[in-house]
Enzyme design. Structure first.
Site, PDB file in Angstrom:
ATOM      1  CB  CYS A 181      -0.953  -0.011   1.195  1.00  0.00           C
ATOM      2  SG  CYS A 181      -0.148  -0.019   2.812  1.00  0.00           S
ATOM      3  CG  HIS A 237      -4.883   0.337   4.125  1.00  0.00           C
ATOM      4  ND1 HIS A 237      -3.977  -0.161   3.204  1.00  0.00           N
ATOM      5  CD2 HIS A 237      -5.995   0.671   3.406  1.00  0.00           C
ATOM      6  CE1 HIS A 237      -4.518  -0.143   2.010  1.00  0.00           C
ATOM      7  NE2 HIS A 237      -5.739   0.360   2.104  1.00  0.00           N
ATOM      8  CB  SER A 278      -6.042  -2.947   0.226  1.00  0.00           C
ATOM      9  OG  SER A 278      -6.504  -3.669   1.341  1.00  0.00           O
TER      10      SER A 278
END
Length: 381
Positions: free
Chosen positions: A163, A198, A215
């Site tokens: 990510c 994330h 992701s």
């Protein structure tokens, strides 16, 4: 580092014995995660989604130490363990890594939403990196110019990414898109007592919001440019996290990244921090509206010309330069602004910038222009 992380990284080398069908005993040395340091003294191990992973700091080609460490780690996390590793490494007819052509050159008639979608599809073709070793070292405190060099290397190698790498690649592939603002969005969630982190790249264009990124879950990476407000986008992400039984603890939003690939400025990773557990929706919406206004203003407030940047515009219109307080900004077309008041303000700001920076006055122009004849000319800012 905390003692908890150190405990998770501590290890003792062990010996694993596996019995084959012919009763042959094979001894394999297993190297588990250990707190090692690279040549510059920084640790080679990082954490993402609650899982420790290695980082390749040797560049390309990958050195033998990093290569062997990657396979040892893969053998531990894969269900087939060393059987899978031996099958791949002993195979002599493995296919070459396919080169994915990047979506760089677009026809002028291509809508921005379609360009953003092609950038996301390019990241999908690279695939998510499940090896446990991040192939590219991304340092957040590195200037834009260095990170763009790293993005070029990602395109050249065409290897799977995670990510954080997708953020850098997304900024590179959207550089020069007229009217597009890119800003980082970070999440911290908890699932079964484990902390997961994330990050995605927020996109703003013509009054619409969306994201691109990478992701394991499709719902946590790409959001098309259909959201009418930044608050709608963030609440949709919170809903997606809840769908996977994650409790969102924090959401962080940074400022737009400059479009100049040679800039020595840094990416602002955190300007606004939201805590859903301590704030209600009304409070978060108010903060997000202030942040959205800031992002929109960065598009045309206090700007100056930035040479050497190629801008892609879907419409042929007169362009005016704008300047961000912290970084050189791109050129905006009057046709790209959704509201008339914004257009008028942009023209006034561009005129002020030109008049304040130029040294040409009316008396100087009289030497080259006749008072009896009116000449048509253009001022390019």
């Amino acid at each position: 580092m905390s003692s908890k992380v150190k405990d998770r990284m501590s290890h003792t080398d062990s010996i694993v014995k596996k019995e084959k069908d012919d009763d042959e005993c094979i001894t394999i040395r297993v190297k588990t995660v250990k707190s090692s340091k690279s040549r510059n003294g920084e640790e080679d191990v990082q954490e993402e989604n609650g899982v420790l992973f290695w980082v390749n700091k040797s560049g390309f080609p990958i050195d033998n130490k990093t290569w062997e460490r990657m396979w040892d780690h893969v053998a531990k996390i894969h269900p087939d363990s060393f059987d899978m590793v031996r099958k791949i490494r002993n195979s002599g007819d493995l296919p070459q890594v396919p080169f994915q052509p990047p979506p760089i050159n677009f026809p002028s008639s291509t809508p921005v939403s379609e360009r953003i979608e092609k950038v996301q599809n390019y990241m999908r073709n690279l695939q998510y990196n499940h090896t446990g070793t991040q192939f590219y070292e991304v340092r957040k405190n590195r200037p834009i110019s260095g990170l763009m060099d790293l993005a070029r290397e990602m395109i050249k190698e065409s290897l799977p990414i995670k990510c954080l790498e997708a953020i850098i690649l997304g900024i590179f592939l959207t550089n020069g898109m007229l009217g597009v603002e890119r800003f980082p969005i970070s999440f911290k969630s908890v699932f079964n007592g484990n902390v997961h982190r994330h990050v995605v790249l927020g996109i703003y264009y013509s009054g619409r919001w969306g994201t691109i990124g990478m992701s394991r879950r499709e719902e946590l990476m790409y959001k098309p440019l259909v959201f009418k407000s930044l608050a709608d986008l963030m609440f949709d992400y919170e809903k997606s996290y809840n769908h996977f039984y994650h409790e969102v603890k924090k959401m962080k939003i940074g400022l737009p990244a400059p479009h100049d690939p040679h800039s020595y400025e840094f990416i602002n990773w955190k300007t606004l921090t939201l805590t859903p557990g301590k704030q209600n929706k009304k409070e978060m919406t108010k903060d997000l509206e202030h942040m959205a206004k800031e992002i929109r203003l960065k598009a045309y407030h206090n700007s100056e010309p930035t040479p050497g940047i190629t801008l892609y515009s879907a419409r042929k219109a007169k362009s005016y330069s704008t300047h961000q307080c912290q970084s050189p900004r791109k050129t905006y077309s009057t046709a790209e602004f959704p509201y008339e008041s914004n257009t008028q303000r942009s023209i006034r700001e561009a005129t002020k910038v030109y008049r304040s920076q130029t040294s040409i006055n009316a008396e100087y122009l009289k030497k080259f222009t006749s008072t009896n004849e009116s000449a048509d000319y253009q001022l390019r800012i």
